[in-house]
Every structure is written in C-alpha cells, then in structure tokens.
Design a protein around this motif. Structure first.
Motif: not given
Length: 466
Positions: A334-349, A308-311
């Motif tokens: 999606l390329p990993l470069e785009v996923w890197d930007q998305i993962a940086d925006a995840i907070s609390g999970f 319950g604490k991960y995306i």
C-alpha cells in the motif's frame, strides 16, 4: 514341403500376464501390459482398492511392477507402525556431522532393516522454492515430517532470503543457501550435488516445479526417494522417469494456492500406511529465541514503543526485496498516503511502521503526519516475528507479517486486493483472530479505509483480555 506362415506368432502369455513382484513402499503402480481377452488365463489377484493418494505412475520405470500384493500380511518386525528414534551413540562426538560414515578401519554403518522394508526416513532434505513467504508456509510440512518419522533429521536448501526463516524453526538441522530457481555456476551446481551425496539422504522433497533438468539434479543426489512438484504442462516431460513421486499443481505458479499451496505434498506425507493412521496436518507455528527477542526489544524501545502497547504496520510500498511478499499475490503493498489515513484511526496504541530499507525512513517521516509513531528497520522474518510477538496486534497487507501474526496467535487485520485472495491466503480467519478487509475494485490501493477503521476494535478486545 510345409509352407511357413509369415504372420507374427502370438504373444507369449508371459508378456500378457507378468509375474507379481514386490513394489516400493510408496504408492501402487498399475500394470503396463493389459491381458488380452483371448487368453482366458486364471487370475488370483484381487482388485486393488484405490486410495485417495494412489495415482497412475509411469510404467516405463518398472514394467513388471504390478503394485502391492493385496494378500501380503503385515505384522512382523520393521513392518508396521512408525519408526523408532535412532538411539545409537555417535562414533565421534567432536565431529559436527555426527557419526562418521567411514571411520578408521572402514567400518561401514549398518543400516536398520526398517529403512528398506518399512521405508523409514532418517535424513531428509527439503528444497524450497521461493522467498520468505513460501518458506514460512513450508513449516507445516517440516512438522509433518517430524511427527510422521520420529528421530528424522531435516535439512533445507533455500534462497538467501528463504534461509532466514529457519532461525524460527527448531526442527531444521542445517539450512544451506542454494536457490532452486536460480541459474548456478557449473562449479556450484556440481559442488551441491556432492554435498547431497555425502549426506546420504533417504528422502528429498522439492517444491520447485521440476522438468527434466531439476529431476536430473535430484536423481544425481543418490537419495533413495525423490519427491517433487512438476510442471502442469509439457515442460514436465521426462521428469517422472527420474522421480519416485510427483505432484502436479493446478497452476504453473505454485504460490497461487495460498496457505494450502503444499496440500498435495502434505496429503502424501500423511497418508495412512503400514497400520499408521492418517497424520493430521499441523498448524503454522514459529519459535523465538531469547537472544532474538532481546535484540528486537532494544529496537522497538529505541523507537519509543513499549511491550504490548503498539500496533505493527507492515506492507508499505517499496521496491525492496525485504517486503516479504508472496509470489501468488503481487498486488500486496500500500502507498504511504493510505497508511497515513489508517494510522490516524489508531487510538490507545502506538503505530510502529516496519520499513524494509533505511531509504524509506525519510519518506515515512515526510508523509505520515502523526508524530506519535515509531519506525523500525527490519529485514529478516525472525526479527519481524519477535516484533509481532511483543505487540498488541498487526495491520498488514498480504505479506509474511499476517502469517507470523497467526502463528503467534496475535489479533490482526489483513488487507487484500480481493475477497477471493483473502480466503485463499488466510483460511478460517475467525479462528485465527484475523479480520480480512478486501478492496471492492480488485486493486489494493482502492481499499476502503473506513472499513479498516471499523475493525480496529479487535485490538481493544485483546487489551481487555490481557
């Protein structure tokens, strides 16, 4: 001597107005012969009422079948309503195939009268074309069969990847690997025909676009009713002669229909008939076993994630067949470069990346700069569903992960190359707690990462509800 005329004699009224014979229990057939206006013959037949599922059928199958009799009165035994579940005990409980067709003494099974009169279906075989995505979207069809025909036994023929889906479906008895889209060896081809004949199916459904070859394969199975999609072009020539019911899609690629790619088959299966109202289309649902949940839990705990604490992040660019894409949307990774930007925006999970092959692990560790991530190697839809079930939500492209998140009622963000694709593959997204983010250029790699970041508040809302 009277001269004889060389002109042909007039056609007999017998041919111009054929007698009415009872038709099959499926759809109405128009008459092959059209009465001439010169023969003013009395006609007592009432005009048939066209129904949404009625359509013109090939008259060469039965030229004397003039459709169902509108004056026929139903109401006796084995005619109205749904079938009853078969309560007969098996002859040999130790036999994995249930009761024996020809036990000792050659006592042949006595079939119920409803099988012929009402069109009951006791055993059904589903031949599903495509991979994981297409087989997952076939689940509502299987549930429709269970609801419409109580006590039915459903078997599936699918590709090796597609078969993996059916550990998520408790309504399927047997799932065999036989790719309808492949080119099997003659020995495998004939062996599968023997398997189908020995199972005595009442109904065979196929989602492969049938030509004369595939229709012949279904015809040789000796099933009572053979139902299939056919090509929307000249390749379908001759297939209708061997099939009981056919559906013509709008495109040669059936998967382009998205979530409702099987709507014609669902409409036909749920049609109102024999005083049974129209069967509603069930939603996509999957079931998870305890053993599968425990196995996946050990995997994501080893990656440092907690329940319950991960995306879940699914849809990284890879050439692996385990990416679980749809045939109707090839631009869905999606390329990993785009996923890197998305993962940086995840907070609390904790972001948990799903890799379809171990060779991708090194690429993820090199490109993703966020050290607080988890990497889980998963190739089957069952394991992916269990991982999504214990998560707080999903961020994925148009892969099976989005459909599994909707099936388990998890909040999700779906990334599409166009807004049109998003509406086709995820209809009624708001009801499914799914937010669609589409690219403005028509290419998935150009998706606006800022728009994805703004929609991440949906995961905070789900956490507050917990």
């Amino acid at each position: 001597m009277a001269s004889t005329s060389l002109l042909p004699k007039t056609i007999s009224p017998f041919l111009t107005n054929p007698p009415s014979l009872p038709s099959t229990h499926f759809t109405t057939k128009p008459s092959f012969f059209i009465p001439s206006a010169d023969h003013h013959l009395p006609c007592t037949r009432k005009p048939s009422i066209l129904t949404p599922y009625a359509k013109k059928k090939n008259p060469w199958i039965d030229i004397f079948d003039d459709g169902e009799d509108p004056d026929m009165e139903y109401g006796s035994l084995f005619v109205d309503g749904k079938q009853d579940e078969d309560t007969r005990p098996v002859d040999n409980p130790n036999n994995p195939y249930g009761f024996l067709k020809f036990p000792k003494g050659y006592n042949v099974e006595v079939a119920q009268l409803g099988l012929k009169i009402r069109g009951d279906v006791r055993r059904c075989c589903c031949m599903v074309s495509g991979g994981v995505y297409e087989n997952l979207l076939f689940f509502p069809v299987i549930q429709m069969l269970k609801d419409r025909y109580p006590g039915i036994l459903v078997d599936v023929l699918a590709s090796d990847r597609g078969k993996q889906c059916y550990e998520l479906n408790k309504n399927v008895r047997w799932a065999n690997v036989y790719d309808p889209d492949g080119d099997p060896e003659p020995a495998i081809y004939t062996d599968m025909i023997g398997v189908l004949k020995n199972r005595y199916y009442d109904l065979i459904l196929s989602t492969k676009l049938a030509g004369l070859g595939h229709a012949s394969f279904m015809f040789m199975s000796s099933a009572r009713d053979k139902v299939s999609y056919i090509y929307p072009n000249v390749n379908a020539a001759g297939a209708g002669l061997l099939l009981t019911e056919t559906f013509t899609p709008d495109s040669p690629n059936l998967s382009e229909g998205g979530y409702h790619m099987y709507h014609q088959m669902l409409d036909w299966l749920g049609r109102p008939i024999y005083n049974v109202p129209r069967q509603p289309v069930p939603p996509l649902r999957v079931s998870l076993s305890r053993k599968l949940k425990e196995y996946v839990e050990a995997k994501y705990r080893a990656a440092g994630a907690e329940k319950g604490k991960y995306i879940v992040i699914h849809g990284i660019e890879s050439d692996s067949k385990a990416s679980m894409q749809s045939r109707g949307d090839t631009d869905s990774l999606l390329p990993l470069e785009v996923w890197d930007q998305i993962a940086d925006a995840i907070s609390g999970f904790k972001p948990v990346f799903v890799i379809p092959h171990e060779k991708e692990r090194e690429n993820v560790e090199e490109i993703i700069y966020n050290e607080d991530i988890g990497i889980v190697f998963i190739t089957t839809p069952g394991q992916l569903a269990a991982l999504i079930n214990d998560s707080a939500g999903v961020i994925a492209t148009n892969t099976a992960a989005i459909q599994l998140a909707n099936a388990r009622e998890k909040p999700s963000i779906a990334l599409f190359g166009s807004e049109e694709k998003g509406k086709i593959f995820v209809p009624n997204a708001e009801e499914k707690k799914c937010i669609i983010v589409s690219s403005k250029t028509g290419k998935l790699k150009d998706i606006d990462v800022g728009a994805v970041k703004q929609e991440m508040q949906i995961f905070d809302m789900s956490l507050a509800l917990v």
